[in-house]
Design an enzyme around this catalytic site. Structure first.
Site, PDB file in Angstrom:
ATOM      1  N   ASP A 106       0.848  -1.195   0.000  1.00 25.15           N
ATOM      2  CA  ASP A 106       0.000   0.000   0.000  1.00 25.15           C
ATOM      3  C   ASP A 106       0.885   1.247   0.000  1.00 25.15           C
ATOM      4  OD1 ASP A 106      -2.050  -1.792   0.516  1.00 25.15           O
ATOM      5  OD2 ASP A 106      -1.840  -1.530   2.685  1.00 25.15           O
TER       6      ASP A 106
HETATM    7  N1  URA Z   1      -0.748  -5.984   4.046  1.00 24.53           N
HETATM    8  C1  URA Z   1      -1.238  -4.732   4.081  1.00 24.53           C
HETATM    9  O1  URA Z   1      -2.212  -4.464   4.785  1.00 24.53           O
HETATM   10  N2  URA Z   1      -0.643  -3.801   3.358  1.00 24.53           N
HETATM   11  C2  URA Z   1       0.446  -4.031   2.606  1.00 24.53           C
HETATM   12  O2  URA Z   1       0.962  -3.109   1.981  1.00 24.53           O
HETATM   13  C3  URA Z   1       0.948  -5.336   2.581  1.00 24.53           C
HETATM   14  C4  URA Z   1       0.329  -6.299   3.303  1.00 24.53           C
END
Ligand code: URA
Length: 245
Positions: A106
């Site tokens: 993310d």
């Molecule tokens: N899990 C998440 O919530 N975000 C990420 O970026 C990777 C794994």
């Protein structure tokens, strides 16, 4: 046995397996085979016809393939192109040859991300049945109880279905280490939220065998040939485990 050719340690060193001395140790440890037979020190090979393998995986000459390990900072998005002109992870690594991120973090997640032009490896790494372990450190709101951590381990039900069992441990009162091998959207954040502890900060600290505590946010480095190899071995064994399951 091939008496001509090059010394095996020289070939391995050229493929990035470390110094010649390190490659000699690799040979002495029995991890190197030539045409399927464990190689001994002093072995010479002709790379045009002998098949050299380390840990059972062929040392192929695959010119042009690059594998970068990036410590993604928060605020950078994990796509190759952004239609809104935002900074992407691809902007942080060399532009030639063109690479793409393997999976995604993310925008607000930090930590290790692999970028490569190795389509085969990217495909295998992102395919759920080959899912290698990914380790995250999640700083969360509140202090998760043992029961909450047990729920993370056993799997929690999210709106797109239950999560597979995970490894989860409390590192500090509000810091949890979570290892998952699925790659669902915002999975760790949603898992933590589901057990009542929304994530404040999320950092990926390991992808399969790959760790690096020395990369500063925004820094990247090339994987060594040994790391590429170990990743391939991890992908193969994850695929094997999922076929057996
Ligand atoms: N899990 C998440 O919530 N975000 C990420 O970026 C990777 C794994």
């Amino acid at each position: 046995m091939n008496q001509g050719g090059e010394r095996l340690q020289k070939v391995l060193a050229r493929h990035g397996f470390g110094s010649r001395r390190a490659c000699e140790e690799l040979i002495a440890s029995g991890r190197v085979t030539v045409d399927g037979d464990v190689a001994v020190l002093g072995r010479r090979v002709d790379v045009s016809c002998d098949e050299v393998a380390v840990d059972g995986v062929a040392v192929g000459v695959r010119p042009g393939l690059v594998h970068y390990l990036l410590n993604k900072p928060a605020g950078v998005i994990s796509t190759a192109d952004d239609t809104h002109g935002r900074r992407t992870v691809v902007d942080l690594v060399p532009s030639e040859p063109r690479v793409f991120p393997v999976g995604r973090l993310d925008a607000d997640t930090e930590g290790l991300l692999l970028l490569t032009n190795d389509g085969e490896m990217a495909h295998r790494l992102s395919h759920p049945s080959f899912g290698v372990d990914k380790e995250y450190l999640a700083q969360v709101q509140g202090s998760p109880s043992r029961a909450a951590v047990r729920r993370l381990r056993e799997g929690v039900t999210l709106d797109d279905g239950p999560t597979a069992p995970a490894r989860a441990n409390i590192v500090e009162a509000n810091l949890v280490k979570i290892v998952i091998h699925e790659g669902r959207n915002r999975q760790v954040r949603r898992m933590c939220e589901a057990v009542g502890h929304p994530v404040v900060r999320l950092v990926r600290t390991r992808i399969g065998p790959l760790v690096d505590r020395s990369l500063a946010p925004g820094e990247w480095r090339k994987l060594s040939a040994l790391e590429v190899r170990s990743l391939e071995v991890a992908v193969d064994s994850a695929g094997e485990q999922s076929r057996r399951a």
